[in-house]
Design an enzyme around this catalytic site. Sequence first.
Site, PDB file in Angstrom:
ATOM      1  N   HIS A 164      -5.304  -8.501   3.319  1.00  0.00           N
ATOM      2  CA  HIS A 164      -6.756  -8.388   3.409  1.00  0.00           C
ATOM      3  C   HIS A 164      -7.267  -9.191   4.590  1.00  0.00           C
ATOM      4  O   HIS A 164      -6.941 -10.376   4.724  1.00  0.00           O
ATOM      5  CB  HIS A 164      -7.414  -8.912   2.127  1.00  0.00           C
ATOM      6  CG  HIS A 164      -7.190  -8.023   0.940  1.00  0.00           C
ATOM      7  ND1 HIS A 164      -7.327  -8.462  -0.367  1.00  0.00           N
ATOM      8  CD2 HIS A 164      -6.843  -6.714   0.851  1.00  0.00           C
ATOM      9  CE1 HIS A 164      -7.071  -7.466  -1.189  1.00  0.00           C
ATOM     10  NE2 HIS A 164      -6.780  -6.394  -0.479  1.00  0.00           N
ATOM     11  N   HIS A 217      -2.023   2.593  -6.057  1.00  0.00           N
ATOM     12  CA  HIS A 217      -2.975   1.516  -5.819  1.00  0.00           C
ATOM     13  C   HIS A 217      -3.221   0.694  -7.085  1.00  0.00           C
ATOM     14  O   HIS A 217      -3.460  -0.515  -7.007  1.00  0.00           O
ATOM     15  CB  HIS A 217      -4.294   2.101  -5.297  1.00  0.00           C
ATOM     16  CG  HIS A 217      -5.030   1.160  -4.380  1.00  0.00           C
ATOM     17  ND1 HIS A 217      -4.480   0.679  -3.208  1.00  0.00           N
ATOM     18  CD2 HIS A 217      -6.264   0.606  -4.472  1.00  0.00           C
ATOM     19  CE1 HIS A 217      -5.354  -0.120  -2.611  1.00  0.00           C
ATOM     20  NE2 HIS A 217      -6.432  -0.191  -3.357  1.00  0.00           N
ATOM     21  N   ARG A 252      -0.560  -1.788  -7.286  1.00  0.00           N
ATOM     22  CA  ARG A 252      -0.853  -2.869  -6.332  1.00  0.00           C
ATOM     23  C   ARG A 252      -1.881  -3.824  -6.933  1.00  0.00           C
ATOM     24  O   ARG A 252      -1.763  -5.051  -6.812  1.00  0.00           O
ATOM     25  CB  ARG A 252      -1.359  -2.251  -5.024  1.00  0.00           C
ATOM     26  CG  ARG A 252      -1.864  -3.240  -3.965  1.00  0.00           C
ATOM     27  CD  ARG A 252      -2.167  -2.457  -2.696  1.00  0.00           C
ATOM     28  NE  ARG A 252      -3.154  -3.069  -1.841  1.00  0.00           N
ATOM     29  CZ  ARG A 252      -2.875  -3.941  -0.870  1.00  0.00           C
ATOM     30  NH1 ARG A 252      -1.638  -4.324  -0.661  1.00  0.00           N
ATOM     31  NH2 ARG A 252      -3.828  -4.438  -0.106  1.00  0.00           N
ATOM     32  N   LYS A 311      -2.576  -2.096   7.847  1.00  0.00           N
ATOM     33  CA  LYS A 311      -3.769  -1.511   8.464  1.00  0.00           C
ATOM     34  C   LYS A 311      -3.997  -2.099   9.847  1.00  0.00           C
ATOM     35  O   LYS A 311      -3.900  -3.304  10.048  1.00  0.00           O
ATOM     36  CB  LYS A 311      -4.994  -1.771   7.583  1.00  0.00           C
ATOM     37  CG  LYS A 311      -5.067  -0.890   6.345  1.00  0.00           C
ATOM     38  CD  LYS A 311      -6.389  -1.077   5.635  1.00  0.00           C
ATOM     39  CE  LYS A 311      -6.540  -0.116   4.471  1.00  0.00           C
ATOM     40  NZ  LYS A 311      -7.835  -0.288   3.777  1.00  0.00           N
ATOM     41  N   ARG A 334       0.850  -1.183   0.000  1.00  0.00           N
ATOM     42  CA  ARG A 334       0.000   0.000   0.000  1.00  0.00           C
ATOM     43  C   ARG A 334       0.891   1.240   0.000  1.00  0.00           C
ATOM     44  O   ARG A 334       2.033   1.193   0.451  1.00  0.00           O
ATOM     45  CB  ARG A 334      -0.892   0.019   1.238  1.00  0.00           C
ATOM     46  CG  ARG A 334      -1.882  -1.143   1.338  1.00  0.00           C
ATOM     47  CD  ARG A 334      -2.725  -0.996   2.584  1.00  0.00           C
ATOM     48  NE  ARG A 334      -3.759  -2.033   2.699  1.00  0.00           N
ATOM     49  CZ  ARG A 334      -3.616  -3.152   3.402  1.00  0.00           C
ATOM     50  NH1 ARG A 334      -2.485  -3.370   4.061  1.00  0.00           N
ATOM     51  NH2 ARG A 334      -4.588  -4.046   3.454  1.00  0.00           N
ATOM     52  N   TYR A 341     -10.437  -9.958  -7.327  1.00  0.00           N
ATOM     53  CA  TYR A 341      -9.459 -10.156  -8.393  1.00  0.00           C
ATOM     54  C   TYR A 341      -9.797 -11.356  -9.265  1.00  0.00           C
ATOM     55  O   TYR A 341      -9.323 -11.446 -10.395  1.00  0.00           O
ATOM     56  CB  TYR A 341      -8.057 -10.300  -7.808  1.00  0.00           C
ATOM     57  CG  TYR A 341      -7.581  -9.026  -7.180  1.00  0.00           C
ATOM     58  CD1 TYR A 341      -7.165  -7.956  -7.967  1.00  0.00           C
ATOM     59  CD2 TYR A 341      -7.576  -8.864  -5.806  1.00  0.00           C
ATOM     60  CE1 TYR A 341      -6.743  -6.767  -7.387  1.00  0.00           C
ATOM     61  CE2 TYR A 341      -7.161  -7.682  -5.226  1.00  0.00           C
ATOM     62  CZ  TYR A 341      -6.754  -6.636  -6.023  1.00  0.00           C
ATOM     63  OH  TYR A 341      -6.352  -5.462  -5.447  1.00  0.00           O
TER      64      TYR A 341
END
Length: 282
Positions: free
Chosen positions: A248, A222, A225, A157, A133, A257
């Site tokens: 994630h 992004h 990514r 995160k 990220r 995806y």
Amino acid sequence: MMAAERGAAANTIAAYGRDLAQASEALSGGLAAADARTLERLIHEWRDLAATSLARKLSAVRRFFAFLVSEGLRADNPAGDLASPTKGRPLPKTLSREEVDRIFAVVEEEAASGPAGLRLKALIELLYGSGLRATELVSLPRAAIKPGTPYAVLKGKGDKERMVPVSSRAGEAVAAWAATLAPGEKYLFPSGNTHMSRVRLFQIVKTLAAAAGISPLRVSPHVLRHAFATHLLEGGADLRALQSMLGHADIATTQIYTHVQSAHLVELVNRAHPLAGTGQDD
């Protein structure tokens, strides 16, 4: 609560703060005391927002009232029936392999020009080669990527640690750039007394896209990514492994995806199958 109990990232907490402040302003400062009918005004006030923005704001309001109830500050939850708009999840923007090749052709040219080019190469190798990220990348400690080690352990995160791959190419690019840094430098990509900003990274990536003949509107950190994830899946990567590399929390986030991969497969059949476009039936 969001920070201490849920481990929410600073950007997430800031977004919730803005959304709740705007909700309170829309209700003339009466958010915490609002009833269900009053809260319905929010949908009207925010009717011109994109469905994704409206859904995020209403989610913040629902979580706020759930917190008030859990803390005993309200006996009821008027936001329980506050409905979010229905929306289809958009496919992530990505780049073709040919476009990525063009970007790296420019990167290689720039890398020969001096320290700024070496920094650019390290940044792009990590964006596309490791799927970082933007915030994770610009704030990398100098010691995060060790010479000869094919992975790095990052805090993403919510301060959750994860292991990301570091290819030999990326490792070499990082080592070449790190050799130009002053001894004792804390960050891999320093700027003044701290690290490079996300805004500066966006500017660098968009300038690079333009140099590669790709619209800067289509390229961002992004998007690189997303390209990392999409191209790994096309190459046969396991979805669970990809989930771990991307950081994630929910496999459903990673599964988006597979839709990109499916679109690629359909396009491949339509282009390459001998019966494609002939109108012949089975």
